[in-house]
Design a protein around this motif. Structure first.
Motif, PDB file in Angstrom:
ATOM      1  N   UNK A 102     -13.861 -63.864 -70.486  1.00 52.17           N
ATOM      2  CA  UNK A 102     -12.999 -63.537 -71.399  1.00 52.17           C
ATOM      3  C   UNK A 102     -11.471 -64.779 -71.258  1.00 52.17           C
ATOM      4  N   UNK A 103     -11.876 -65.518 -70.679  1.00 52.83           N
ATOM      5  CA  UNK A 103     -10.661 -66.710 -70.308  1.00 52.83           C
ATOM      6  C   UNK A 103     -10.133 -66.954 -71.484  1.00 52.83           C
ATOM      7  N   UNK A 104     -10.535 -67.428 -72.596  1.00 51.00           N
ATOM      8  CA  UNK A 104      -9.881 -67.960 -73.810  1.00 51.00           C
ATOM      9  C   UNK A 104      -9.063 -66.935 -74.299  1.00 51.00           C
ATOM     10  N   UNK A 144      -3.065 -64.665 -74.237  1.00 55.12           N
ATOM     11  CA  UNK A 144      -2.170 -63.528 -74.288  1.00 55.12           C
ATOM     12  C   UNK A 144      -0.966 -64.035 -73.561  1.00 55.12           C
ATOM     13  N   UNK A 145      -1.046 -64.825 -72.625  1.00 56.04           N
ATOM     14  CA  UNK A 145       0.161 -65.479 -71.720  1.00 56.04           C
ATOM     15  C   UNK A 145      -0.176 -64.386 -70.481  1.00 56.04           C
ATOM     16  N   UNK A 146       0.769 -65.080 -69.417  1.00 58.32           N
ATOM     17  CA  UNK A 146       0.626 -64.278 -68.082  1.00 58.32           C
ATOM     18  C   UNK A 146       1.023 -62.891 -68.123  1.00 58.32           C
ATOM     19  N   UNK A 147       2.265 -62.707 -68.584  1.00 56.21           N
ATOM     20  CA  UNK A 147       2.842 -61.498 -68.752  1.00 56.21           C
ATOM     21  C   UNK A 147       1.766 -60.189 -69.276  1.00 56.21           C
ATOM     22  N   UNK A 156      -1.227 -60.679 -70.020  1.00 52.91           N
ATOM     23  CA  UNK A 156      -2.472 -60.693 -69.463  1.00 52.91           C
ATOM     24  C   UNK A 156      -2.700 -59.837 -68.206  1.00 52.91           C
ATOM     25  N   UNK A 157      -1.698 -59.847 -67.424  1.00 59.34           N
ATOM     26  CA  UNK A 157      -1.339 -58.965 -66.080  1.00 59.34           C
ATOM     27  C   UNK A 157      -1.161 -57.635 -66.424  1.00 59.34           C
ATOM     28  N   UNK A 158      -0.733 -57.476 -67.598  1.00 57.45           N
ATOM     29  CA  UNK A 158      -0.647 -55.837 -67.967  1.00 57.45           C
ATOM     30  C   UNK A 158      -2.092 -55.139 -68.489  1.00 57.45           C
ATOM     31  N   UNK A 159      -2.997 -55.799 -68.468  1.00 60.25           N
ATOM     32  CA  UNK A 159      -4.180 -55.475 -68.813  1.00 60.25           C
ATOM     33  C   UNK A 159      -4.786 -54.654 -67.635  1.00 60.25           C
ATOM     34  N   UNK A 188      -9.977 -60.498 -61.652  1.00 61.09           N
ATOM     35  CA  UNK A 188     -10.179 -61.762 -62.191  1.00 61.09           C
ATOM     36  C   UNK A 188      -8.859 -62.379 -62.797  1.00 61.09           C
ATOM     37  N   UNK A 189      -8.154 -61.682 -63.589  1.00 66.23           N
ATOM     38  CA  UNK A 189      -7.121 -62.036 -64.179  1.00 66.23           C
ATOM     39  C   UNK A 189      -5.963 -62.643 -63.053  1.00 66.23           C
TER      40      UNK A 189
END
Length: 95
Positions: A31-33, A38-41, A43-46, A80-81
């Motif tokens: 799911x990298x792409x 989404x951007x770091x912030x 992405x880390x909210x997932x 992983x994120x």
């Protein structure tokens, strides 16, 4: 290069409880792409075990069998994120 890998966990209803069942194919998918866009912030909210990570099956093109799974499921991806963005931070520190 570091990749963001999500894992699909299929389940079935047994006596009104979701229980883990055997997979019908590969459970891990890249799911990298999608996540890095989404951007770091964001992405880390997932979060694992939530709609935000479950949506990755459809949005990030999970395995075909998983996209059509008829029962309950959950997706794990948080670690992983974190690993991906920590690697990027280290790479920037070396630059």
């Amino acid at each position: 290069m570091q990749r963001i890998i999500a894992t699909f966990h299929p389940q079935a209803w047994v006596n009104n409880h979701a229980v883990d069942v055997d997979a019908q194919g590969e459970c891990q998918f890249d799911v990298t792409e999608y996540v890095s866009a989404l951007g770091e912030e964001n992405a880390l909210a997932l979060k694992d075990y939530s709609d935000s990570s479950d949506d990755l099956v459809a949005l990030a093109h999970g395995p075909d069998w998983a996209r059509h799974w008829p029962g309950p499921f959950f997706v794990t991806v948080e670690q992983s994120i974190r690993d991906y963005f920590e690697m990027l931070d280290v790479a920037w520190d070396w630059a």
